[in-house]
Motif scaffolding. Structure first.
Motif, PDB file in Angstrom:
ATOM      1  N   LYS A   1       0.831  -1.011  -0.099  1.00  0.00           N
ATOM      2  CA  LYS A   1      -0.012   0.132  -0.007  1.00  0.00           C
ATOM      3  C   LYS A   1       0.789   1.221   0.140  1.00  0.00           C
ATOM      4  CE  LYS A   1      -4.090  -1.964   2.187  1.00  0.00           C
ATOM      5  NZ  LYS A   1      -4.923  -1.894   3.438  1.00  0.00           N
ATOM      6  N   LEU A   2       1.969   1.205   0.859  1.00  0.00           N
ATOM      7  CA  LEU A   2       2.804   2.371   0.878  1.00  0.00           C
ATOM      8  C   LEU A   2       3.489   2.686  -0.679  1.00  0.00           C
ATOM      9  CD1 LEU A   2       4.733   2.165   4.226  1.00  0.00           C
ATOM     10  CD2 LEU A   2       3.333   4.072   3.311  1.00  0.00           C
ATOM     11  N   ASP A   3       3.649   1.432  -1.233  1.00  0.00           N
ATOM     12  CA  ASP A   3       4.489   1.596  -2.527  1.00  0.00           C
ATOM     13  C   ASP A   3       3.357   2.200  -3.581  1.00  0.00           C
ATOM     14  OD1 ASP A   3       6.628   1.315  -4.331  1.00  0.00           O
ATOM     15  OD2 ASP A   3       5.340  -0.393  -5.147  1.00  0.00           O
TER      16      ASP A   3
ATOM     17  N   VAL B   1       0.767   4.391  -2.948  1.00  0.00           N
ATOM     18  CA  VAL B   1       0.805   5.577  -2.339  1.00  0.00           C
ATOM     19  C   VAL B   1       1.925   6.370  -2.982  1.00  0.00           C
ATOM     20  CG1 VAL B   1       0.891   7.308  -0.454  1.00  0.00           C
ATOM     21  CG2 VAL B   1      -0.681   5.080  -0.388  1.00  0.00           C
ATOM     22  N   ILE B   2       2.933   5.985  -2.894  1.00  0.00           N
ATOM     23  CA  ILE B   2       4.222   6.652  -3.268  1.00  0.00           C
ATOM     24  C   ILE B   2       4.107   6.901  -4.813  1.00  0.00           C
ATOM     25  CG2 ILE B   2       6.811   6.462  -3.798  1.00  0.00           C
ATOM     26  CD1 ILE B   2       7.078   5.208  -0.843  1.00  0.00           C
ATOM     27  N   LYS B   3       3.509   5.976  -5.529  1.00  0.00           N
ATOM     28  CA  LYS B   3       3.517   6.120  -6.729  1.00  0.00           C
ATOM     29  C   LYS B   3       2.655   7.200  -7.234  1.00  0.00           C
ATOM     30  CE  LYS B   3       5.126   1.553  -8.187  1.00  0.00           C
ATOM     31  NZ  LYS B   3       4.937   0.035  -8.694  1.00  0.00           N
ATOM     32  N   ARG B   4       1.504   7.114  -6.639  1.00  0.00           N
ATOM     33  CA  ARG B   4       0.453   8.049  -6.974  1.00  0.00           C
ATOM     34  C   ARG B   4       0.888   9.460  -6.460  1.00  0.00           C
ATOM     35  NH1 ARG B   4      -3.150   4.456  -4.435  1.00  0.00           N
ATOM     36  NH2 ARG B   4      -2.972   5.674  -2.505  1.00  0.00           N
ATOM     37  N   THR B   5       1.634   9.664  -5.596  1.00  0.00           N
ATOM     38  CA  THR B   5       2.261  11.135  -4.932  1.00  0.00           C
ATOM     39  C   THR B   5       2.934  11.447  -5.960  1.00  0.00           C
ATOM     40  OG1 THR B   5       1.856  10.315  -2.648  1.00  0.00           O
ATOM     41  CG2 THR B   5       3.192  12.227  -3.413  1.00  0.00           C
ATOM     42  N   ARG B   6       3.810  10.590  -6.584  1.00  0.00           N
ATOM     43  CA  ARG B   6       4.901  11.048  -7.626  1.00  0.00           C
ATOM     44  C   ARG B   6       4.075  11.651  -8.806  1.00  0.00           C
ATOM     45  NH1 ARG B   6       9.800   6.654  -6.714  1.00  0.00           N
ATOM     46  NH2 ARG B   6      10.840   8.021  -5.127  1.00  0.00           N
ATOM     47  N   ALA B   7       3.157  10.846  -9.156  1.00  0.00           N
ATOM     48  CA  ALA B   7       2.409  11.034 -10.317  1.00  0.00           C
ATOM     49  C   ALA B   7       1.539  12.178 -10.356  1.00  0.00           C
ATOM     50  CB  ALA B   7       1.437   9.616 -10.609  1.00  0.00           C
ATOM     51  N   SER B   8       1.075  12.619  -9.258  1.00  0.00           N
ATOM     52  CA  SER B   8       0.244  14.051  -8.825  1.00  0.00           C
ATOM     53  C   SER B   8       0.969  15.286  -9.657  1.00  0.00           C
ATOM     54  CB  SER B   8       0.126  14.240  -7.490  1.00  0.00           C
ATOM     55  OG  SER B   8       1.070  14.701  -6.974  1.00  0.00           O
ATOM     56  N   ARG B   9       0.159  16.192  -9.887  1.00  0.00           N
ATOM     57  CA  ARG B   9       0.438  17.383 -10.595  1.00  0.00           C
ATOM     58  C   ARG B   9       1.414  18.038  -9.606  1.00  0.00           C
ATOM     59  NH1 ARG B   9      -3.634  21.767 -13.052  1.00  0.00           N
ATOM     60  NH2 ARG B   9      -2.009  23.074 -14.171  1.00  0.00           N
ATOM     61  N   PHE B  10       1.279  18.257  -8.570  1.00  0.00           N
ATOM     62  CA  PHE B  10       1.901  19.160  -7.628  1.00  0.00           C
ATOM     63  C   PHE B  10       2.722  18.047  -6.528  1.00  0.00           C
ATOM     64  CE2 PHE B  10      -1.347  21.853  -8.408  1.00  0.00           C
ATOM     65  CZ  PHE B  10      -0.561  22.749  -9.369  1.00  0.00           C
TER      66      PHE B  10
ATOM     67  N   GLU C   1       8.792   7.317   1.633  1.00  0.00           N
ATOM     68  CA  GLU C   1       9.918   6.578   1.388  1.00  0.00           C
ATOM     69  C   GLU C   1      10.608   5.987   2.501  1.00  0.00           C
ATOM     70  OE1 GLU C   1      12.278   8.558  -1.569  1.00  0.00           O
ATOM     71  OE2 GLU C   1      11.000   7.490  -3.034  1.00  0.00           O
ATOM     72  N   LYS C   2      10.807   6.872   3.552  1.00  0.00           N
ATOM     73  CA  LYS C   2      11.624   6.446   4.795  1.00  0.00           C
ATOM     74  C   LYS C   2      10.630   5.504   5.571  1.00  0.00           C
ATOM     75  CE  LYS C   2      13.580   8.329   8.782  1.00  0.00           C
ATOM     76  NZ  LYS C   2      14.110   9.799   9.652  1.00  0.00           N
ATOM     77  N   ARG C   3       9.368   5.657   5.651  1.00  0.00           N
ATOM     78  CA  ARG C   3       8.579   4.752   6.288  1.00  0.00           C
ATOM     79  C   ARG C   3       8.504   3.234   5.777  1.00  0.00           C
ATOM     80  NH1 ARG C   3       2.030   5.614   7.132  1.00  0.00           N
ATOM     81  NH2 ARG C   3       1.621   3.746   8.238  1.00  0.00           N
ATOM     82  N   LYS C   4       8.652   3.427   4.163  1.00  0.00           N
ATOM     83  CA  LYS C   4       8.544   2.033   3.516  1.00  0.00           C
ATOM     84  C   LYS C   4       9.788   1.367   3.612  1.00  0.00           C
ATOM     85  CE  LYS C   4       8.434   0.440  -1.053  1.00  0.00           C
ATOM     86  NZ  LYS C   4       8.548   0.631  -2.484  1.00  0.00           N
ATOM     87  N   ARG C   5      10.987   2.247   3.845  1.00  0.00           N
ATOM     88  CA  ARG C   5      12.446   1.254   4.084  1.00  0.00           C
ATOM     89  C   ARG C   5      12.248   0.803   5.546  1.00  0.00           C
ATOM     90  NH1 ARG C   5      14.567   6.111   1.621  1.00  0.00           N
ATOM     91  NH2 ARG C   5      15.020   6.872   3.595  1.00  0.00           N
ATOM     92  N   ARG C   6      11.870   1.576   6.605  1.00  0.00           N
ATOM     93  CA  ARG C   6      11.663   0.932   7.958  1.00  0.00           C
ATOM     94  C   ARG C   6      10.765  -0.199   8.042  1.00  0.00           C
ATOM     95  NH1 ARG C   6      10.485   6.622  10.428  1.00  0.00           N
ATOM     96  NH2 ARG C   6       8.398   5.720  10.186  1.00  0.00           N
ATOM     97  N   LEU C   7       9.983  -0.462   7.182  1.00  0.00           N
ATOM     98  CA  LEU C   7       8.860  -1.329   7.112  1.00  0.00           C
ATOM     99  C   LEU C   7       9.549  -2.511   6.495  1.00  0.00           C
ATOM    100  CD1 LEU C   7       5.936  -2.562   7.654  1.00  0.00           C
ATOM    101  CD2 LEU C   7       5.215  -1.405   5.599  1.00  0.00           C
ATOM    102  N   ARG C   8      10.289  -2.435   5.401  1.00  0.00           N
ATOM    103  CA  ARG C   8      11.202  -3.366   4.666  1.00  0.00           C
ATOM    104  C   ARG C   8      12.032  -4.063   5.646  1.00  0.00           C
ATOM    105  NH1 ARG C   8      14.133  -0.680   0.357  1.00  0.00           N
ATOM    106  NH2 ARG C   8      15.577  -0.439   2.285  1.00  0.00           N
TER     107      ARG C   8
END
Length: 61
Positions: free
Chosen positions: A14-16, A18-27, A37-44
């Motif tokens: 789910k975090l992955d 969200v990160i993709k959607r956030t990067r694809a957003s206009r702003f 990404e930091k939260r995803k790394r800690r989880l990994r």
């Protein structure tokens, strides 16, 4: 695989997404992406520890 491992894997996916959607957003907010990404790394890392020492083996440690 335990229920906990499954839930953490699901959260990682789910975090992955969200990160993709956030990067694809206009702003794009670089700080928000960095936090996600930091939260995803800690989880990994947490998942890696769980898979390295499965609960049925780690109990004897």
């Amino acid at each position: 695989m335990t229920d906990r491992m499954y839930r953490l894997l699901e959260l990682h996916q789910k975090l992955d997404a969200v990160i993709k959607r956030t990067r694809a957003s206009r702003f794009v907010d670089p700080l928000a992406v960095a936090r996600l990404e930091k939260r995803k790394r800690r989880l990994r890392d947490r998942l890696a520890r769980l898979f390295a020492f499965p609960p049925h083996l780690a109990m004897g440690l």
